[in-house]
Enzyme design. Structure first.
Site, PDB file in Angstrom:
ATOM      1  CG  HIS A   1      -2.115   0.901   1.077  1.00 18.97           C
ATOM      2  ND1 HIS A   1      -3.401   0.483   1.325  1.00 18.97           N
ATOM      3  CD2 HIS A   1      -2.223   2.189   0.692  1.00 18.97           C
ATOM      4  CE1 HIS A   1      -4.247   1.480   1.116  1.00 18.97           C
ATOM      5  NE2 HIS A   1      -3.541   2.541   0.736  1.00 18.97           N
TER       6      HIS A   1
ATOM      7  CG  ASN B   1      -4.137   0.910  -2.380  1.00 17.79           C
ATOM      8  OD1 ASN B   1      -5.342   0.700  -2.278  1.00 17.79           O
ATOM      9  ND2 ASN B   1      -3.624   2.144  -2.411  1.00 17.79           N
ATOM     10  CD  GLU B   2      -5.315   4.380  -4.858  1.00 15.32           C
ATOM     11  OE1 GLU B   2      -4.390   5.182  -4.641  1.00 15.32           O
ATOM     12  OE2 GLU B   2      -6.485   4.598  -4.518  1.00 15.32           O
TER      13      GLU B   2
ATOM     14  CD  GLU C   1      -8.187   3.322  -0.700  1.00 11.84           C
ATOM     15  OE1 GLU C   1      -8.139   4.537  -1.038  1.00 11.84           O
ATOM     16  OE2 GLU C   1      -7.175   2.623  -0.552  1.00 11.84           O
TER      17      GLU C   1
END
Length: 584
Positions: free
Chosen positions: A188, A232-233, A396
């Site tokens: 993350h 994550n992203e 999210e």
């Protein structure tokens, strides 16, 4: 000579004409998105019921098996991450924040910044808040660098910190004891410091290191985990780390590196290729053994909107690169696809624009609930042929709003967008709100307030639940949204607008309304926008407005050229007139 000039002029005119035709051809694709087919009647008291099973009429009539895409098991949860909340964490972000050259704004001017939210030493505070909010899924992460503090050149077992592993087990067990399922993120936005020393994801050795980390995590934590998130992203991480240098280690790329960053040979292309390979390797490692694993990613998708008519081609390309490009490469190695959605970004040839009449979060993300519906439908249409059918989780969604005025209708309208997508056959399994309590938001420090719970950092991190916390509690525990809730939250916002209400804004903005990546030490106050942005109520500007804006962009670019030729800087961050000076 004259013929040569005429030829050049003709070629230039033809190129301009072709570009204009391209822009006009993209108008229906970019500026007129699909609308929902199924909406509650005006007189219905319940506008969304996540407890019911839905089957779109066109599928029901055909007796399709797709009618099994139901909402009956829809879950609500809350999300957080190690670098945001863990204390006693000597990671790359701490060094980045404290370094005099890369010092994070809104870090050095708040009490107890290094404590973050004390999730390492006192996780019960956040966990109990999540439980009381009605969460059935709790998303958290494990910090790779905390577990593996040195480069594992001789294998992960040689350097692993087993005390940290056991502590994470205790935290995960605490979540389970509070009757919540665990969604665990492995990466993350935080690389171990040792990986940064050799280039991180642009070096292939990080792939095998991450595979070993995933396998080790499955062995140690698998009994506690219900959902895994490998990354994550990642494209956001790569852009801000490698292409802009605004994230750790803060190395600003040269002009040449910036120009080639997004090519297959640049840092973006190389890093994303490595992350793709790392996800596939981790996916396979997590599926080893007898304990079943459910593995996905949390993919950031914001709707990119054009500022002017001439921006349509770059917007179309940017949408593809940020929406589907990475997922296309890993779609066969996903048990579900997590969507992180915050809103829209309005892009011009001069950069990201702050449009005065639009509403934005404190972090500069434009409010656009319709976009979440559009994203879910677009992803489902692209991957619906995949077998087994690719399912979705909103991993999210949230809004930075210290005053808690806009967050409440924002929450309601985005849940309505999800509900409408489900009614159209998109298999969405759950929704995670970002986040529980106000935390450290990367390079923005403590300026944007995303929490359902306020944190008084001057009073030993005392938690004070906001009205949005109790609204989320009502929705998550009942599984429904009522007409009264929707109208009541919107009316409260309208009354504040009539009073000339203002709210904080944390993003640096230039006189020409361009938003920069830099955040502010202390927020400025901005008028609440008087725009109806509710789901299905949002209206795009007219075609003439888009044409006029293209002229504005041309003027901005001309001014940029003059500044650069005269030795000036583009980073004029003085605030435009509609931003009201003052501190929160």
């Amino acid at each position: 000579m004259v013929r040569g000039v005429r030829f050049v002029c003709l070629v230039f005119a033809a190129a301009v004409a072709l570009y204009l035709l391209l822009c006009l051809s993209l108008v229906p694709l970019v500026m007129y998105p699909p609308r929902p087919e199924y909406l509650p009647a005006e007189d219905e008291e319940v506008v969304a019921d996540f407890n019911r099973d839905y089957c779109p009429a066109h599928l029901s009539a055909a007796g399709s098996a797709d009618c099994k895409a139901k909402t009956g098991n829809f879950f609500f949860g809350l999300a957080t991450a190690p670098a945001h909340v863990e204390d006693n964490l000597n990671d790359s972000w701490l060094e980045f924040a404290q370094n005099s050259k890369t010092q994070v704004r809104a870090w050095h001017n708040v009490p107890l910044p290094g404590e973050r939210l004390r999730f390492w030493s006192a996780p019960n505070v956040e966990i109990e808040l999540a439980k009381e909010a009605g969460s059935s899924v709790f998303r958290l992460g494990i910090d790779w660098g905390r577990i593996v503090p040195q480069e594992p050149v001789n294998g992960i077992e040689a350097v692993v910190d087993m005390e940290a592993v056991e502590h994470y087990k205790w935290i995960l067990q605490t979540v389970k004891e509070n009757d919540m399922r665990v969604m665990l993120t492995l990466f993350h936005h935080s690389l171990p410091k040792w990986a940064l020393t050799y280039g991180g994801w642009i070096d292939s050795r990080t792939i095998s290191y991450f595979e070993d980390f995933a396998r080790f995590s499955k062995q140690q934590f698998g009994e506690y985990v219900d959902y895994w998130i490998t990354f994550n992203e990642p494209h956001i991480f790569v852009i801000l780390t490698h292409c802009s240098g605004t994230w750790p280690p803060g190395n600003k790329p040269s002009i040449m590196e910036s120009l080639v960053c997004f090519t297959p040979w640049g840092h973006y292309g190389r890093a994303m290729e490595s992350i793709t390979k790392a996800h596939i390797a981790a996916y396979k490692a997590l599926h080893e053994g007898s304990v079943k694993a459910v593995v996905g990613v949390a993919h950031h998708v914001g709707v990119i909107q054009p500022y002017g008519l001439l921006d349509l081609p770059i917007v179309y390309i940017t949408r593809f690169l940020t929406e589907f490009h990475w997922i296309d490469g890993i779609q066969d190695y996903l048990d579900y696809c997590g969507i992180n959605y915050y809103g829209q970004e309005i892009l011009s040839g001069a950069g990201l624009m702050l449009v005065p009449e639009e509403e934005y979060s404190e972090a500069g993300r434009g409010v656009y609930p319709d976009g979440l519906f559009q994203v879910l439908v677009a992803f489902h249409n692209r991957y619906k042929a995949k077998q087994p059918k690719l399912r979705y989780i909103i991993t999210e969604n949230g809004f930075a709003d210290a005053r808690d005025i806009i967050r409440r209708p924002y929450l309601v309208e985005h849940l309505l967008a999800i509900h409408a997508a489900i009614q159209q056959g998109v298999p969405v399994d759950g929704y995670l709100q970002w986040t529980i309590s106000d935390n450290w938001e990367w390079a923005d420090g403590y300026c944007p307030r995303f929490g359902l719970v306020d944190v008084d950092r001057a009073s030993n991190l005392t938690r004070i639940p906001r009205p949005s916390y109790f609204l989320y509690q009502q929705v998550s525990k009942s599984g429904i949204i009522t007409k009264q809730q929707r109208e009541g939250e919107w009316q409260t916002l309208q009354e504040e607008i009539k009073r000339g209400g203002v709210r904080p804004f944390c993003r640096a903005v230039a006189q020409d309304n361009r938003m920069w990546a830099e955040s502010l030490d202390t927020p400025r106050m901005r008028l609440i926008a008087n725009k109806d942005w509710r789901f299905t109520k949002y209206k795009q500007p007219g075609l003439l407005e888009y044409v006029w804006r293209s002229f504005e962009v041309a003027v901005i670019l001309l001014k940029d050229a003059v500044r650069l030729l005269s030795g000036g800087s583009l980073m004029d961050v003085s605030l435009p007139p509609e931003i009201i000076s003052g501190e929160l």
